[in-house]
Design a protein around this motif. Structure first.
Motif, short mmCIF file in Angstrom:
data_model
loop_
_atom_site.label_atom_id
_atom_site.label_comp_id
_atom_site.label_asym_id
_atom_site.label_seq_id
_atom_site.Cartn_x
_atom_site.Cartn_y
_atom_site.Cartn_z
N CYS A 21 32.48 70.32 -36.57
CA CYS A 21 31.58 71.39 -36.97
C CYS A 21 31.96 72.71 -36.30
O CYS A 21 32.03 73.75 -36.94
CB CYS A 21 30.15 70.98 -36.60
SG CYS A 21 28.91 71.78 -37.58
N ASP A 69 30.99 70.16 -46.02
CA ASP A 69 29.58 70.09 -46.38
C ASP A 69 28.72 71.08 -45.61
O ASP A 69 27.53 70.86 -45.42
CB ASP A 69 29.05 68.67 -46.15
CG ASP A 69 29.70 67.68 -47.11
OD1 ASP A 69 29.89 68.05 -48.27
OD2 ASP A 69 30.01 66.56 -46.68
N ILE A 70 29.36 72.15 -45.19
CA ILE A 70 28.59 73.18 -44.51
C ILE A 70 28.01 74.14 -45.54
O ILE A 70 26.89 74.59 -45.41
CB ILE A 70 29.50 73.95 -43.52
CG1 ILE A 70 29.87 73.02 -42.37
CG2 ILE A 70 28.82 75.20 -43.01
CD1 ILE A 70 30.93 73.55 -41.46
N ASP A 85 24.36 75.07 -46.46
CA ASP A 85 23.67 73.86 -46.93
C ASP A 85 23.22 72.98 -45.76
O ASP A 85 22.30 72.18 -45.89
CB ASP A 85 24.62 73.06 -47.82
CG ASP A 85 23.85 72.11 -48.71
OD1 ASP A 85 22.64 72.34 -48.91
OD2 ASP A 85 24.45 71.13 -49.18
N ASP A 86 23.87 73.14 -44.62
CA ASP A 86 23.58 72.29 -43.47
C ASP A 86 22.60 72.99 -42.53
O ASP A 86 22.92 74.00 -41.93
CB ASP A 86 24.89 71.98 -42.74
CG ASP A 86 24.71 70.94 -41.65
OD1 ASP A 86 23.57 70.77 -41.18
OD2 ASP A 86 25.70 70.30 -41.27
N ARG A 88 21.63 72.26 -39.66
CA ARG A 88 22.14 72.35 -38.29
C ARG A 88 22.97 73.61 -38.11
O ARG A 88 22.95 74.26 -37.08
CB ARG A 88 22.99 71.12 -37.96
CG ARG A 88 22.19 69.86 -37.81
CD ARG A 88 23.11 68.67 -37.64
NE ARG A 88 24.10 68.60 -38.73
CZ ARG A 88 24.98 67.63 -38.86
NH1 ARG A 88 25.01 66.66 -38.00
NH2 ARG A 88 25.82 67.62 -39.87
#
Lengths: 105, 105
Positions: A21, A69-70, A85-86, A88
């Motif tokens: 990440c 998938d960020i 989208d994330d 976090r």
DNA sequence: GCTATTGTTTAGCGTTTTCTAATGTACAAT
DNA sequence: ATTGTACATTAGAAAACGCTAAACAATAGC
């Protein structure tokens, strides 16, 4: 010599995930993309203008963030709107701003 | 068309600085080093054991973190104790743990 | 003096990253 | 149909990364 090795507080899987990440955010252009996105959905064209590099370059960085998938995206006719989208990642961005921009005002 | 371009909320200098910091953390071994360090000062040997790779490899990663002023160190006779020198980094580590380890319990 | 321990540095090599330039694709407008 | 706009993808080269292995430096203990 416990059942679970507690000399290692941090699960390697978590470390790997976090590092992946961080790596995604660790490029100036990608970090800037994430910053200008914030909670909005913005078209590629607008991102290009706000971030400031070639369209192709932005597209490549967007693709990297998409693969991890960020970012998510939705198409509307001719355009593609990207958004974070994330959840976090949103937290992280916020924290980064607090940490790195607090003293610079 | 203000005096200061506010179409760009984020100063590029901040972005660069933050990205450099993130990049330093974005390698699994380096992230793990930072995690095991926490607020302590630990010798290279101990770091090697806790992180788990060759001593040479750890030394190289330590040197990277040192160069970026993330780590400080103090020598004591034969050994070198490293510690996290940048308070921002400590905050970041803490946040990373909250974000990436919260749901995995 | 030697020898072991602790740590750093260098060399080299394969892998990954990141850019530019070019090409491709899809929709829009005329 | 063709032209323009918006975006993605590919290719290729330069640079940065990250590892292993080996050499080097400094202290400690005999």
């Amino acid at each position: 010599m416990e059942t679970i090795d507690n000399h290692n507080i941090y699960a390697d899987a978590d470390i790997e995930r976090a590092a992946r990440c961080l790596k995604a955010m660790s490029h100036p252009l990608r970090l800037k993309i994430l910053c200008v996105l914030g909670t909005e959905a913005i078209s590629v064209q607008d991102i290009v203008e706000k971030v400031g590099t070639s369209q192709s370059n932005i597209s490549q960085h967007l693709s990297i963030l998409r693969e991890k998938d960020i970012l998510g995206f939705k198409k509307d006719a001719n355009r593609v709107f990207y958004y974070i989208d994330d959840p976090r990642m949103l937290k992280l961005i916020e924290m980064m701003r607090e940490i790195f921009c607090a003293e610079c005002k």
